[in-house]
Design an enzyme around this catalytic site. Structure first.
Site, PDB file in Angstrom:
ATOM      1  CD  GLU A 425      -2.961  -1.183   2.260  1.00  0.00           C
ATOM      2  OE1 GLU A 425      -2.704  -0.505   3.277  1.00  0.00           O
ATOM      3  OE2 GLU A 425      -3.984  -1.862   2.152  1.00  0.00           O
ATOM      4  CD  GLU A 541      -3.838  -5.565   3.563  1.00  0.00           C
ATOM      5  OE1 GLU A 541      -2.677  -5.529   3.129  1.00  0.00           O
ATOM      6  OE2 GLU A 541      -4.247  -4.811   4.461  1.00  0.00           O
TER       7      GLU A 541
END
Length: 833
Positions: A425, A541
């Site tokens: 991320e 994720e």
């Protein structure tokens, strides 16, 4: 090929192979002393450390401390950091002079400095990287030597999860001849039945050498399946890398069901003298990645049923014994999991060894932040600079290449690893990404998690081109890391966990990747493939929710998911006293949570099952409307990281309305209370795979029956139980190895007078250990307790709690007892061999 050995010598306290017989590798974990707090001059050989505490590595000092808000914070689990010093005194025999001696650290958290006999060897900021130092020129041969290690976690909010503190992974001491296979110089790759062995032989002597490199491939039973000899002329000071190709007839493939491991043994000879020997396990397996059809293992389409895992082991912190991980991984596999993402850092070597042996697919991840820092306190892009939160971004520019390559060099022979990840991320911290998506524009009317992009790709590109990227270009850093990985291993693809893929697909970020990982972007599964059909997409994720797996089943091009998370982990909290995240399928004690059973119901299709979960209707997310149990519009069920607080018992107030949900893979289930049917639910009629009832409580027996083709194939029964009368103790094994490392998991469970588990009441229990073993941690699995992990007492939750018992080094009997005030206790006996 049998490795020849000579007379044993003593190095420290461990008997090793003589240098004349090749390489010596010593477990260097014993015999250390430790001090918490900075000490001037502690690096000096003559420093007096008699008052320091003896410890055995791996060691995590933070988990030994009490939870607190003083010099601690929620992001790192409300456990303090600080500065810690380690020292070890050891001897090296005079006969080792002329050999090379190095020390290998698998990980020190963090900002470590190492000295040998007062000489500074180096500094390593990243706490998750393996590193080594050459001790040769600074040793006192035939006498005492002192190695000193300082770990500096003064920035105690340096991570978004609990990192631990200290020398929390294994340490080894390696002695070898100047002519040897270099560290990580044995590299094995496979394709079909072809095995390619690359060996890098290094000559650090002052003279040229002529050597024979003998390579033997052995199957799981130790039988040779291939042997070759290679002659090399090695000029002084040079390293040669040579390649040998083998073909194994009808090899047994490594896969998730049968993780067969072969061994490659390499010996280096000068005439009849063995100079060096080394070995590695490997698996014969083929990996294929298809942007249209997903992932294939050994030619078989395989859905990745993965979970993300942080590296702590609950009550043992970051210094996790192999047995703790083995238990946790075994339970995950029982629930259908076949893959692990090592979020968000390289794991220990021991963890990957377990994944190889147990048959897990692994995504090995390098970093959580690059140049731009994340705000650990608020879990997003940094808001305000704070010395307490200084993390890896401070060191990325200088160290990223070395750390990325260290990960790959150490790990590339593990068959479990199927891809490398450049980071997690990362787009958070690059302002031009978020500003260009359109999701966060005022009054956009769209939800980032549930809605398709509000802007056209053309408009997003215009926004991105006009936005200020800041000091660094994300795509350039991604390309660098991917290049460093491929320079070290080109046999596996490179991915990343992308949180803003609508921008990353065209920004240049995904150009560096072979596989595009989506972080909580299931809504984009079809959109991504339609717009970028040449890129394979994977959920890297995902929430532990049915919608995430449904998104895989409905999109054949999606290779699978990695759920956040497989196990609750310490840290990533913003509010006292919550010290752990509750997003996992197992709690911090390794006990199964309701969502573990839910996912098992569709991840393990071959095993019919039913599982009951319930809570008072008034506390639930449901109400009764027109006779049906429906979701309460004013109290929605968690759809992201949460799961309802459900129990698995039948003890409530008389007449109390109880919400009951059932997880099953059976065609239909029927619920009975005291023999009376409460109705049948068909799986095909339940879009969310949750079968629901509202049941007025009556003491007795609640039974769920699962049927396929009208035949009963599974059931679960819950009974109303009495008050706690005793505390029962069970252990997952009755024999331990007397190696100082082995563990047993001791579970205390409240039971009533009939021996039935009492799950609705709790009690403080006390553990006692007799014999050469020790209690290394207690936990009840809850995320908000403040009791010490290092304790003999523990308050139960759902009537139970865990104590982790670690073996000593003496053979004999170990007795473990548990007691509670007013209750009958239990003692179990284990044999240490």
């Amino acid at each position: 090929m049998k490795i020849k050995t000579g007379a044993a010598v003593v190095l420290g306290l461990t008997a090793l192979i003589n240098v004349e017989a090749g390489r010596m590798t010593e477990d260097f974990n014993a015999g250390w002393v430790f001090n918490l707090g900075d000490v001037a001059g502690a690096e000096a050989r003559a420093f007096k450390d008699a008052a320091w505490r003896s410890v055995k590595l791996p060691h995590d000092w933070s988990v030994e401390l009490s939870f607190t808000t003083e010099d601690a914070g929620g992001c790192t689990g409300f456990l303090p950091g600080g500065i810690g010093w380690y020292r070890k005194t050891f001897t090296v025999p005079a006969s080792s002079k002329g050999q090379l001696v190095r020390i290998d650290f698998d990980g020190v958290y963090n900002n470590s400095d190492v000295w040998i006999n007062g000489h500074h060897l180096g500094h390593r900021p990243y706490g998750y990287s393996p590193f080594s130092y050459d001790l040769t020129e600074h040793l006192n041969y035939g006498g005492e030597n002192v190695i000193a290690v300082k770990a500096d976690r003064t920035a105690y909010l340096d991570c978004r999860w609990y990192p631990g503190s200290g020398i929390y992974r294994d340490v080894k001491l390696v002695t070898q001849n100047p002519v040897h296979v270099e560290q990580y110089g044995l590299f094995v790759t496979t394709e079909e039945n072809r095995v390619t062995v690359r060996v890098a032989v290094e000559n650090e002597s002052a003279a040229d050498a002529v050597v024979a490199v003998k390579t033997d491939l052995q199957d799981a039973d130790g039988k040779s399946v291939g042997f070759q000899t290679l002659e090399l002329k090695l000029p002084a000071g040079k390293t040669f890398t040579e390649q040998q190709v083998f073909h194994i007839e009808n090899p047994t493939r490594w896969d998730t069901e049968n993780p067969c491991l072969y061994t490659a043994e390499v010996e280096v000879f000068s005439g009849d003298t063995l100079l060096d020997q080394t070995a590695t396990t490997f698996g014969v397996r083929d990996l294929r990645y298809d942007a249209e059809k997903g992932f294939f293992l050994n030619g078989k389409h395989t859905l990745i049923k993965g979970v993300c895992l942080h590296h702590d082991g609950g009550c043992v912190g970051a210094a996790v014994p192999d047995g703790v991980w083995e238990r946790r991984l075994r339970v995950l596999k029982e629930g259908g999991c076949n893959a692990i993402r090592t979020a968000h850092n390289p794991p220990s070597e021991a963890f990957l060894d377990l994944c190889d042996r147990m048959g897990f697919l692994v995504q090995d991840e390098a970093f959580d932040e690059w140049y731009n820092p994340k705000d650990k306190k608020y879990n997003f892009g940094q808001k305000v600079a704070d010395e307490r939160t200084l993390g890896y971004s401070e060191s990325f520019g200088e160290w990223a290449e070395r750390d990325a390559k260290a990960m790959v060099l150490r790990d590339r022979n593990h068959p479990s690893i199927i891809m490398w990840s450049v980071g997690n991320e990362i787009e958070w911290t690059y302002p031009d990404y978020g500003k260009s998506t359109g999701y966060w524009e005022q009054d956009s009317g769209v939800n980032y998690y549930w809605d398709l992009p509000p802007l056209s790709t053309e408009q997003m590109k215009k926004n991105f081109e006009a936005a200020d990227p800041g000091d660094y270009i994300l795509a350039e850093q991604a390309a660098d890391i991917a290049k460093w990985i491929r320079e070290t291993d080109s046999s596996r693809p490179v991915t990343g966990n992308l949180v803003m893929p609508t921008i990353s697909h065209f920004s240049g970020y995904t150009d560096a990747l072979d596989i595009v990982g989506y972080s909580y972007r299931t809504v984009l599964n079809a959109w991504g493939h339609e717009n970028y059909p040449d890129k394979m997409i994977l959920g890297t994720e995902n929430w532990v929710q049915w919608n995430e797996w449904k998104g895989v089943l409905e999109n054949p091009h999606i290779a699978g998911v990695f759920l956040w998370t497989g196990i609750n982990y310490l840290g990533e909290s913003t509010q006292w006293p919550t010290h752990a995240s509750g997003s996992g399928m197992l709690d911090t004690a390794g006990f199964k949570k309701p969502n573990w059973w839910f996912f098992k119901s569709f991840w393990v299709e071959s095993e019919p099952m039913v599982h009951l979960a319930m809570q008072p209707m008034a506390e639930s997310n449901y109400l009764i409307k027109e006779g049906a149990v429906v979701e309460n519009p004013d109290k929605r069920r968690p759809r992201k990281w949460g799961w309802p607080d459900l129990s698995n018992h039948w003890n409530f107030e008389p007449g109390e309305l109880v919400y009951v949900e059932l997880y099953s893979n059976c065609e239909e289930t029927e619920l009975f209370l005291n023999g009376e049917s409460l109705g049948i639910r068909k799986l095909a009629d339940c879009a969310d795979r949750l079968m629901k009832w509202a049941v007025p409580f009556a003491a007795g027996t609640l039974k769920a029956v699962g049927r396929n083709d009208g035949k009963e194939v599974a059931f679960q029964t819950l009974e109303t139980v009495g008050e706690p009368a005793a505390v029962q103790l069970t252990v997952d094994r009755t024999e331990l190895s007397a190696d100082g490392r082995d563990v047993a998991h001791c579970v205390a469970q409240l039971v009533d007078a009939d021996g039935r588990p009492v799950k609705h009441m709790n009690h403080l229990v006390r553990f006692t250990v007799e014999g050469d073993a020790r209690n290394i941690g207690v936990d009840n699995g809850t995320t908000n307790h403040t009791q010490d992990f290092q304790s003999d007492t523990c308050e139960t939750d759902n009537g139970k709690c865990l104590m982790v018992l670690q073996a000593g080094t003496s053979k004999g009997t170990v007795r473990v007892s548990v007691e509670a005030t007013g209750l009958e206790g239990t003692t179990v006996q284990l044999e240490q061999k």
